[in-house]
Every structure is written in C-alpha cells, then in structure tokens.
Design an enzyme around this catalytic site. Structure first.
Site, short mmCIF file in Angstrom:
data_model
loop_
_atom_site.label_atom_id
_atom_site.label_comp_id
_atom_site.label_asym_id
_atom_site.label_seq_id
_atom_site.Cartn_x
_atom_site.Cartn_y
_atom_site.Cartn_z
N ASP A 128 0.80 -1.23 0.00
CA ASP A 128 0.00 0.00 0.00
C ASP A 128 0.84 1.28 0.00
O ASP A 128 0.44 2.30 0.55
CB ASP A 128 -0.96 0.02 1.22
CG ASP A 128 -1.85 -1.21 1.23
OD1 ASP A 128 -2.17 -1.70 0.14
OD2 ASP A 128 -2.21 -1.66 2.34
N GLY B 234 -4.57 -4.23 -3.79
CA GLY B 234 -5.57 -3.20 -4.05
C GLY B 234 -4.80 -1.95 -4.43
O GLY B 234 -4.15 -1.33 -3.59
N HIS B 235 -4.76 -1.63 -5.71
CA HIS B 235 -3.97 -0.49 -6.19
C HIS B 235 -4.92 0.63 -6.60
O HIS B 235 -5.73 0.48 -7.50
CB HIS B 235 -3.09 -0.92 -7.38
CG HIS B 235 -2.04 -1.92 -6.98
ND1 HIS B 235 -1.12 -2.45 -7.86
CD2 HIS B 235 -1.76 -2.48 -5.77
CE1 HIS B 235 -0.33 -3.29 -7.20
NE2 HIS B 235 -0.69 -3.32 -5.94
N GLN C 91 2.00 -5.97 -3.25
CA GLN C 91 2.46 -6.09 -1.85
C GLN C 91 3.75 -5.28 -1.66
O GLN C 91 3.94 -4.30 -2.36
CB GLN C 91 2.65 -7.58 -1.46
CG GLN C 91 1.34 -8.35 -1.34
CD GLN C 91 0.77 -8.83 -2.66
OE1 GLN C 91 1.46 -9.48 -3.42
NE2 GLN C 91 -0.48 -8.54 -2.93
N LYS D 97 1.72 2.24 -5.08
CA LYS D 97 2.25 1.70 -6.34
C LYS D 97 1.31 2.02 -7.51
O LYS D 97 1.74 2.46 -8.57
CB LYS D 97 2.44 0.17 -6.23
CG LYS D 97 3.44 -0.23 -5.16
CD LYS D 97 3.51 -1.74 -4.98
CE LYS D 97 2.30 -2.36 -4.37
NZ LYS D 97 2.06 -2.01 -2.95
P1 GDP Z 1 -0.81 0.37 -3.48
O1 GDP Z 1 -1.38 -0.92 -3.03
O2 GDP Z 1 0.66 0.46 -3.26
O3 GDP Z 1 -1.18 0.73 -4.90
O4 GDP Z 1 -1.46 1.50 -2.54
P2 GDP Z 1 -3.01 1.59 -2.10
O5 GDP Z 1 -3.78 2.12 -3.25
O6 GDP Z 1 -3.47 0.35 -1.46
O7 GDP Z 1 -2.90 2.63 -0.92
C1 GDP Z 1 -2.39 3.90 -1.11
C2 GDP Z 1 -3.50 4.90 -0.72
O8 GDP Z 1 -2.94 6.18 -0.57
C3 GDP Z 1 -4.56 5.06 -1.78
O9 GDP Z 1 -5.78 5.38 -1.16
C4 GDP Z 1 -4.05 6.22 -2.62
O10 GDP Z 1 -5.10 6.92 -3.28
C5 GDP Z 1 -3.43 7.08 -1.57
N1 GDP Z 1 -2.25 7.85 -1.98
C6 GDP Z 1 -1.28 7.55 -2.87
N2 GDP Z 1 -0.33 8.49 -2.86
C7 GDP Z 1 -0.70 9.41 -1.95
C8 GDP Z 1 -0.12 10.61 -1.46
O11 GDP Z 1 0.96 11.02 -1.85
N3 GDP Z 1 -0.80 11.29 -0.49
C9 GDP Z 1 -2.00 10.86 0.00
N4 GDP Z 1 -2.60 11.56 0.94
N5 GDP Z 1 -2.57 9.72 -0.43
C10 GDP Z 1 -1.92 9.01 -1.39
P1 IMO Z 2 -0.91 -4.15 -2.25
O1 IMO Z 2 -0.45 -4.66 -3.59
C1 IMO Z 2 -0.97 -4.64 2.07
C2 IMO Z 2 -1.00 -8.74 3.60
C3 IMO Z 2 -2.26 -9.21 4.30
C4 IMO Z 2 -1.67 -10.22 5.26
C5 IMO Z 2 -0.54 -10.83 4.46
C6 IMO Z 2 -0.91 -12.14 3.77
O2 IMO Z 2 -2.20 -3.44 -2.27
O3 IMO Z 2 0.19 -3.38 -1.60
P2 IMO Z 2 -2.48 -12.82 1.76
O4 IMO Z 2 -3.86 -12.41 1.39
O5 IMO Z 2 -1.46 -12.48 0.73
O6 IMO Z 2 -2.41 -14.25 2.18
O7 IMO Z 2 -2.13 -11.97 3.07
O8 IMO Z 2 -0.19 -9.88 3.48
N1 IMO Z 2 -1.22 -8.21 2.24
C7 IMO Z 2 -1.16 -6.92 1.92
N2 IMO Z 2 -1.00 -5.83 2.70
N3 IMO Z 2 -1.07 -4.51 0.74
C8 IMO Z 2 -1.22 -5.58 -0.07
O9 IMO Z 2 -1.17 -5.49 -1.41
C9 IMO Z 2 -1.31 -6.85 0.53
N4 IMO Z 2 -1.49 -8.10 0.05
C10 IMO Z 2 -1.42 -8.92 1.11
O10 IMO Z 2 -2.92 -8.15 4.95
O11 IMO Z 2 -1.09 -9.55 6.36
MG MG Z 3 -2.91 -1.62 -1.77
#
Ligand code: GDP
Ligand code: IMO
Ligand code: MG
Length: 434
Positions: free
Chosen positions: A18, A45-46, A235, A21
């Site tokens: 998270d 979840g991107h 991840q 990415k």
């Molecule tokens: P990913 O899994 O690495 O793609 O990241 P996620 O989407 O799960 O989580 C990142 C969260 O932070 C999302 O809700 C994005 O919209 C938000 N986000 C990304 N970059 C920034 C930033 O620079 N500032 C803030 N406030 N939110 C951000």
């Molecule tokens: P993105 O790509 C954050 C965590 C789960 C759990 C562990 C194992 O959005 O960054 P799994 O479902 O793979 O068996 O879970 O890994 N986990 C993540 N945490 N971002 C993710 O993906 C994750 N994918 C798995 O919360 O602790």
């Molecule tokens: Mg994510």
C-alpha cells in the site's frame, strides 16, 4: 548473446504494501508501452485517482487507463476470474477497448473458489497466530502451484477443464473438512459457495475473451523491438515469502527477482528499479512492526492518510518510518531510485520521527534480525521538524519546504539511493518529479 534493445524497469513496494504503487504506475505509464504485473493476485488493491474519479485495481495492471498502453498479467500472478470480472465492471471501460489493452499469460495460475475456502479454514486453524490474510485464496493457490497441482489459464481453454477443476476442488474440500470446515457454513466474500462458483464460471468465460499469451515470449520480443516495459509489483518487500517478516508474509516473491520469474525476464534485462515507500509506515494484518504507534499520533496518521485497506477495508496499523527495514529492502531489490509517497500526511505534525536503529539484546543494531518479532526490538528514533504548510499546493520539487527536503536528504544518505519522485496527494496531478 545478442543484447536486448531495451531493459525492463521495475516498480515495487519497499514496506508492507500500500505504498501507492498503483498511483505512481499510472503516472509513469505515458513513458512506457507495456505495463506488466508479475506476482500476487486479488490480495492487492492499487488505487488510482484522476478526473475526480477513484479506481481500485486488484489483478489488472495500473497502466490500463492510458490509450496505447498494453497491460499484461504475467505468469507469476494468481487470478480469480470472479474478482477479475467484477474489476472489469468497476473500471467502466468499453469492453472492446479493454480487450485491446489487456493480455493474460497462459501460465498464470487460477484461484478457484475452494482455494478461498481453504484460506479461511487454514487461517481459522491458526487461531491467535493467524496471518491476517486477505482471504482471497492466495496462499492455497500458490501452494498448489509449488506442489504441482495448480490449474492455469491455459487449462481453462481446454475442453476437459471442468473435470480438472472438479478433481482439484474435491482435494480442497477434503482438506477443508479435515480442518472442520464445510462449504455449507462458509461465506466467500459474502456469497455462498455455490453462488461464488456460479459467478466464478461466468468470470472465467469473460476472461477467455482476452488474448492469452506466452508472456515470456511477449516481454522479450517487446524489449527486442525497442518497446519500453514497466513491471508493476504488488504487496511490498517486507511481505516477501523469502525475505519478509516470515511467517507473516504473502506467498510470492514480491521483490525485484520476482519480476524475472513472474514474467520470464532474465536478470540481465532489468534496468531501473523504482522503490516506493511512504513517508511513514503502515501494515495490515498480523506480524512484527517495530515502529507501530498505539497513541493519538498513530490515529492521526490513520486519519490523515485515510489508512484503511483498499481490498478489505481493514484499518491499517500506522507508525513511523523504519529506516533499517527500508535500507534492507533497497539492498534486496537493488533499488536504483526511490519514490516517497504520502509526504502530505505529515503536514499536521510539528515534529515527527524515523527509526534509525534498533535497541536489541542490550546493544544497538541497524539491520533486521532473524527474530524480527522479538519483544526485545526497541526502535531508536531521530526526531525531524515538521513543515507547518500544506504540501498539496506545491507543483515543483525544488519549492518543497526545507524541512521536507532535509528529511529526504537524511533518507538518501541512510539508504545510499536518491529520491526522484515525491507524491503529495492521491491524485495523479499531485506528483513532483525531481
Ligand atoms: P498500493 O497498493 O501500493 O497501490 O497502494 P493503495 O492504493 O493500497 O494505498 C495507497 C493509498 O494512498 C490510496 O488510497 C491512494 O489513493 C493514496 N495515496 C497515494 N499516494 C498518496 C499521497 O501522496 N498522499 C496521499 N494523501 N494519499 C496518497
Ligand atoms: P498491495 O499490492 C498490504 C497482507 C495481508 C496479510 C498478508 C498475507 O495493495 O500493496 P495474503 O492475502 O497475501 O495471504 O495476506 O499480506 N497483504 C497486503 N498488505 N497490501 C497488499 O497489497 C497486501 N497483500 C497482502 O494483509 O497480512
Ligand atoms: Mg494496496
């Protein structure tokens, strides 16, 4: 050997996922022809935000919204057709456009409904020591891959697929029953098993309409033809099956090496490695997190950063940046350039901290010990001054407040790698490139 015309760049998370990415891949896509996911599955979840809209991608690469981009789901990914189909609907793109932009590897493995059932059964059996899995069937699907029992996209296209499916499902039900689980009692994403299975097969039909390719041949040809390829990780490195905080990890190699095995790229073809990290740290699920904050500062990070899981909606655990862990991730991935996200979340802090070493067994260390979950690990912090201004308004890297530039420069010295992009908000436009 003949040299490839182009190298493949990789973008991956350096923490526990998270890191942002999805957002950054979307920003970088105009510089690339191909965006390819190499591991993970719907546990990811991107999030992408632009034009006042928000999209969350689980299986589809984050370049999908750009005209002319080719998005590849590589062999290292595990795909649940039911979730894939829901995702297709959620991105609201004409189907014929999507079909032109998305390719799927024949060698990518399938997550079948009983993998999810097993995931729930195995987590339940772990009790207190559960991983905190997203329960998307990731662990059981990769287990079958390694055990040489898995089903792949290529199998889906065979006439006897249903038979192959039933054999695998039966073996899962047998294991689940041994763990005291029954298909009648468990809900899969709020659906009964039969309902899920029905939607799964509908999704499988949809999936079959996309071009299935041998991704290893596709990516190597693309590089040879002078196309530019960005491999998108899921991840983060601290969730890597080999180098993460085992056993509290996911079931794939999330590190740069995973881009080689998950797409069919030779190590010599890897170019830039973008390592992405938040200006602080978060983690969802169980496992060690030395810099976790349990006080109002942690709550403020969660509130300001909207730290709730993109896939499961769970509140993310929040804490200060962990530099020994970041440096470890930089090393294991051979990161060539760093990207800092969510710097704006620190706006509200007069001062904030970063961990620069761990107190451990009476001494001090600056690396991750084998017993990363030890109660004896006590972070040693350095305090940084806040910037008391809203970063959202800045459009130029060099205009960023001196306090933030000092923080960045400390991180660069500590890790030995420069920061080239700073993200100051969730929107595509809130990205400052040095
Ligand atoms: P990913 O899994 O690495 O793609 O990241 P996620 O989407 O799960 O989580 C990142 C969260 O932070 C999302 O809700 C994005 O919209 C938000 N986000 C990304 N970059 C920034 C930033 O620079 N500032 C803030 N406030 N939110 C951000
Ligand atoms: P993105 O790509 C954050 C965590 C789960 C759990 C562990 C194992 O959005 O960054 P799994 O479902 O793979 O068996 O879970 O890994 N986990 C993540 N945490 N971002 C993710 O993906 C994750 N994918 C798995 O919360 O602790
Ligand atoms: Mg994510």
């Amino acid at each position: 050997m003949k040299m490839m015309k182009n190298k493949a760049d990789v973008l991956l998370g350096l923490q526990w996922g998270d890191e942002g990415k999805g957002k950054i891949v979307d920003v970088l896509t105009p510089d690339y022809n191909v965006v390819a996911r190499f591991q993970g599955g719907p546990n990811a979840g991107h999030t992408l935000e632009f034009d006042n809209k928000k999209y969350i991608l689980h299986t589809i690469p984050s370049g999908i919204f750009h005209e002319g981009s080719v998005n590849l789901i590589g062999n290292g990914v595990v795909i649940d057709p039911m979730i894939f189909n829901e995702e297709l609907r959620s991105i609201q793109m004409p189907f014929d456009v999507m079909k032109k932009r998305l390719l799927i590897s024949r060698k990518a493995h399938l997550i079948i409904p009983s993998h999810k059932l097993l995931d729930a059964a195995l987590e339940h059996a772990k009790g207190e020591s559960k991983i905190g899995s997203t329960l998307k069937g990731i662990g059981p699907a990769y287990t079958d891959k390694i055990a040489r029992d898995g089903l792949r996209i290529g199998n889906l296209l065979q006439s006897d697929f249903r038979e192959q499916y039933e054999i695998l499902k039966e073996s899962h039900l047998h294991k689940a029953r041994a763990l005291g689980f029954d298909i009648q009692t468990v809900k899969l994403d709020y659906l009964d098993f039969e309902e899920y299975e029905k939607k799964w097969f509908e999704g499988a039909e949809k999936l079959k309409e996309f071009p299935a390719v041998d991704s290893e041949i596709f990516v190597n040809k693309a590089l040879n033809d002078g196309l530019k390829l960005l491999a998108e990780g899921a991840q983060g490195s601290l969730l890597d099956i080999d180098f993460g905080s085992y056993p509290f990890v996911t079931s794939s190699n999330t590190i740069a090496a995973g881009a080689c095995t998950g797409l069919g790229l030779a190590p010599s073809t890897i170019g830039v490695v973008f390592g992405i990290f938040k200006a602080y740290c978060t983690r969802v699920g169980s496992g060690p997190f030395p810099t976790e904050l349990f006080d109002e500062k942690g709550q403020l990070l969660r509130k300001e950063g909207n730290e709730f899981g993109s896939t499961t909606g769970r509140p993310r655990r929040c804490g200060w940046l962990d530099l020994p862990a970041l440096r470890y991730s930089v090393m294991i991935n051979g990161v060539t350039t760093l990207i800092m996200t969510k710097a704006d979340v620190l706006n509200g802090f007069d001062e904030f901290k970063a961990c620069i070493a761990y107190g451990y067994k009476g001494g001090e260390i600056d690396y991750i010990p084998f017993e990363f979950d030890s109660e004896e690990i006590k972070p040693v912090y350095k305090t940084f001054k806040g910037w008391e201004t809203n970063l959202g308004k800045f459009r130029d890297y060099d205009e960023l407040p001196a306090e933030l530039l000092d923080y960045i420069s400390y991180i660069e010295d500590y890790t030995g790698v420069n920061v080239s992009i700073v993200s100051t908000g969730p929107d595509r436009s809130q990205t400052l490139i040095k």
